[in-house]
Design a protein around this motif. Structure first.
Motif, PDB file in Angstrom:
ATOM      1  N   GLU A 348       0.526  -1.085   0.019  1.00  0.00           N
ATOM      2  CA  GLU A 348      -0.110   0.086   0.243  1.00  0.00           C
ATOM      3  C   GLU A 348       1.000   1.194   0.102  1.00  0.00           C
ATOM      4  OE1 GLU A 348      -2.425   0.085   3.147  1.00  0.00           O
ATOM      5  OE2 GLU A 348      -4.365  -1.552   2.231  1.00  0.00           O
ATOM      6  N   ALA A 349       2.049   1.134   0.853  1.00  0.00           N
ATOM      7  CA  ALA A 349       2.551   2.166   0.704  1.00  0.00           C
ATOM      8  C   ALA A 349       3.272   2.576  -0.611  1.00  0.00           C
ATOM      9  CB  ALA A 349       3.891   2.523   2.044  1.00  0.00           C
ATOM     10  N   ARG A 350       4.036   1.380  -0.951  1.00  0.00           N
ATOM     11  CA  ARG A 350       4.916   1.703  -2.261  1.00  0.00           C
ATOM     12  C   ARG A 350       3.674   2.157  -3.244  1.00  0.00           C
ATOM     13  NH1 ARG A 350       7.534  -2.893  -5.525  1.00  0.00           N
ATOM     14  NH2 ARG A 350       8.337  -2.302  -7.425  1.00  0.00           N
ATOM     15  N   LEU A 351       2.151   1.183  -3.495  1.00  0.00           N
ATOM     16  CA  LEU A 351       1.043   1.984  -4.050  1.00  0.00           C
ATOM     17  C   LEU A 351       1.427   3.376  -3.993  1.00  0.00           C
ATOM     18  CD1 LEU A 351      -1.143  -1.117  -4.107  1.00  0.00           C
ATOM     19  CD2 LEU A 351      -0.093  -0.274  -5.822  1.00  0.00           C
ATOM     20  N   ASP A 352       0.947   4.165  -2.884  1.00  0.00           N
ATOM     21  CA  ASP A 352       0.920   5.714  -2.363  1.00  0.00           C
ATOM     22  C   ASP A 352       1.997   6.364  -3.074  1.00  0.00           C
ATOM     23  OD1 ASP A 352      -1.686   4.880  -1.429  1.00  0.00           O
ATOM     24  OD2 ASP A 352      -0.764   5.089   1.154  1.00  0.00           O
ATOM     25  N   GLN A 353       3.065   5.772  -2.969  1.00  0.00           N
ATOM     26  CA  GLN A 353       4.088   6.336  -3.717  1.00  0.00           C
ATOM     27  C   GLN A 353       4.231   6.370  -4.881  1.00  0.00           C
ATOM     28  OE1 GLN A 353       7.913   4.601  -2.390  1.00  0.00           O
ATOM     29  NE2 GLN A 353       8.259   5.283  -0.204  1.00  0.00           N
ATOM     30  N   LEU A 354       3.951   5.587  -5.898  1.00  0.00           N
ATOM     31  CA  LEU A 354       3.619   5.546  -7.221  1.00  0.00           C
ATOM     32  C   LEU A 354       1.865   6.004  -7.641  1.00  0.00           C
ATOM     33  CD1 LEU A 354       3.888   1.638  -7.615  1.00  0.00           C
ATOM     34  CD2 LEU A 354       5.649   2.912  -8.703  1.00  0.00           C
ATOM     35  N   PHE A 355       1.559   6.000  -7.412  1.00  0.00           N
ATOM     36  CA  PHE A 355       0.646   7.207  -6.907  1.00  0.00           C
ATOM     37  C   PHE A 355       0.861   8.595  -7.470  1.00  0.00           C
ATOM     38  CE2 PHE A 355      -3.465   9.641  -6.501  1.00  0.00           C
ATOM     39  CZ  PHE A 355      -4.181   9.328  -7.326  1.00  0.00           C
ATOM     40  N   LEU A 356       1.520   8.800  -5.939  1.00  0.00           N
ATOM     41  CA  LEU A 356       2.220  10.425  -6.072  1.00  0.00           C
ATOM     42  C   LEU A 356       2.902  10.676  -6.974  1.00  0.00           C
ATOM     43  CD1 LEU A 356       2.100  12.384  -4.792  1.00  0.00           C
ATOM     44  CD2 LEU A 356       4.263  12.099  -3.061  1.00  0.00           C
ATOM     45  N   ARG A 357       3.494   9.730  -7.621  1.00  0.00           N
ATOM     46  CA  ARG A 357       4.771  10.178  -8.946  1.00  0.00           C
ATOM     47  C   ARG A 357       3.950  10.108 -10.065  1.00  0.00           C
ATOM     48  NH1 ARG A 357       8.966   5.093  -8.486  1.00  0.00           N
ATOM     49  NH2 ARG A 357       9.960   6.239 -10.273  1.00  0.00           N
ATOM     50  N   LEU A 358       2.941   8.898 -10.089  1.00  0.00           N
ATOM     51  CA  LEU A 358       2.368   9.311 -11.719  1.00  0.00           C
ATOM     52  C   LEU A 358       1.814  10.757 -11.467  1.00  0.00           C
ATOM     53  CD1 LEU A 358       1.574   6.886 -13.914  1.00  0.00           C
ATOM     54  CD2 LEU A 358      -0.408   6.219 -12.646  1.00  0.00           C
TER      55      LEU A 358
END
Length: 437
Positions: A348-358
């Motif tokens: 989930e933390a990684r997905l949040d980071q990826l979403f923010l970067r995206l």
């Protein structure tokens, strides 16, 4: 002067006085008188029986003596035991030796000489020493045992192994013997599926050896020809016969055949005190036919018990393994739940980071694309034909298409000229060369 000499002299005088031949009866009487006078005593004699038979309560014997080197008879004589003596001598002899008098047996007889005018000479038996016969039999048995051991076959049967499932049995017995009936009935009444096949044989008298050997040969032939129906064991049983007639089981040929037989042989032919050579060379000796059946049933029972025990142990082992597996699964399930929670948090933390970067990249991309679109829009505005028309340019169309080359027009073509304010339709009459030419 001896009695024989005196009688001989009397016979000579009688012949001289009469001057004629004696009648046969007279001669036989003289012989009887000579024998009675010369041999008034009883004698112990060693001999072999070449024949022995009973008739009307009397026992008639034929005696022989063999040359030890050539085994041929060197002496013969007839002997009789009258019923009054035979009814005493016979049971005593059989009780001690546990055998009946038979041809081939060595005996020691107490006899006296008798010559009858009508029936000739014979030895009259008054006693038989059973201990002599026992000694001779023991010597003969020991000689057979020694020979079997020298041949290396005495213990061969005991080296064989009875199959675990010992249920297909070849039986050698007399078909009418009570022991065979008891054996078969006992197996039939058991809870196990035994299959038996009888190979009939003579189990007492002179034909025992040949008959049993023949039965063994039949079993062996069956074993070779019936590969899908093999015998697990051979049972030789004898029930209902006289316990005194065991001599047929003490022969070298029979012992050799049984000792060399490739299938385990179980014997049940005697009683507690009767162990013959056949018993000694067999795989297993039991007392009676019913004891042989009991042994087979007990063996089957032991196998069944072993199978039941194995089933119980397998079931217990399977249950224990299942319980251990369930415990491990429960532990793994708990561990997996914990691990899944950690992994899920990390993902989930990684997905949040990826979403923010995206999101950041998409915003930057959208901004860049908007700038490009705006620039393109300015370029498009600059290329707008209406602006050109307002600046004094016109556009000529033929059939709705822009005319770029005057050579594309011919006399009679209808054209339309677009101006800043309105349009003019015209027909081509004369083409004019281009300014460049």
């Amino acid at each position: 002067m001896t009695g024989v000499t005196a009688i001989s002299n009397q016979t000579s005088h009688a012949w001289e006085n009469r001057g004629k031949a004696l009648s046969l009866l007279e001669l036989n009487r003289l012989v009887r008188e000579v024998i009675d006078g010369a041999m008034p005593n009883e004698y112990w004699v060693e001999a072999e029986l070449s024949d022995c038979r009973e008739s009307r309560g009397h026992c008639y014997m034929e005696l022989i003596q063999r040359d030890e080197r050539a085994a041929t008879p060197v002496a013969r004589a007839s002997a009789k035991c009258w019923a009054s003596k035979w009814m005493i001598v016979r049971p005593y002899f059989e009780r001690i030796t546990r055998q009946q008098l038979r041809a081939g047996m060595k005996v020691m007889l107490r006899v006296y000489a008798q010559f009858h005018e009508a029936y000739g000479f014979s030895w009259i038996v008054t006693d038989i020493d059973p201990n002599y016969t026992l000694g001779d039999q023991a010597r003969r048995r020991q000689e057979i045992i020694r020979q079997l051991k020298e041949e290396g076959v005495f213990d061969m049967q005991r080296e064989l192994h009875l199959p675990m499932f010992c249920q297909n049995i070849a039986v050698i017995s007399s078909q009418i013997a009570a022991g065979y009936g008891d054996f078969s009935a006992q197996l039939s009444d058991s809870p196990f599926a035994f299959t038996t096949r009888l190979f009939p044989a003579v189990m007492q008298g002179e034909g025992v050896e040949k008959s049993i050997v023949n039965a063994l040969e039949q079993i062996y032939s069956h074993q070779l020809s019936m590969a899908d129906c093999q015998f697990d064991a051979v049972v030789i049983i004898r029930g209902g016969g006289a316990t005194s007639d065991m001599s047929g089981f003490d022969t070298l040929e029979l012992a050799e055949n049984v000792a060399n037989f490739p299938i385990p042989v179980i014997t049940g032919i005697g009683h507690d005190r009767d162990e013959c050579i056949l018993d000694m060379v067999s795989h297993l000796r039991v007392k009676t036919p019913t004891a042989a059946a009991a042994f087979l049933i007990d063996k089957a029972q032991a196998v069944a018990a072993a199978i039941d025990d194995a089933q119980s142990r397998i079931a217990r082992y399977a249950c224990q393994r299942m319980a251990d597996s369930n415990s491990r699964l429960s532990l793994l399930n708990a561990q997996l739940s914990s691990l899944f929670s950690v992994v899920r948090s990390r993902q989930e933390a990684r997905l949040d980071q990826l979403f923010l970067r995206l999101t950041t990249k998409m915003a930057s991309k959208l901004s860049s694309s908007a700038d490009k679109l705006e620039l393109l829009g300015e370029k498009l505005k600059a290329m707008d034909p209406t602006l050109l028309l307002k600046r004094g340019y016109s556009i000529t169309l033929k059939d709705g298409k822009v005319v770029k080359d005057a050579k594309a027009l011919v006399d009679g073509d209808q054209i339309e000229t677009l101006l800043s304010n309105g349009a003019v339709r015209s027909v081509v009459r004369h083409s004019v060369p281009s300014l460049s030419t």
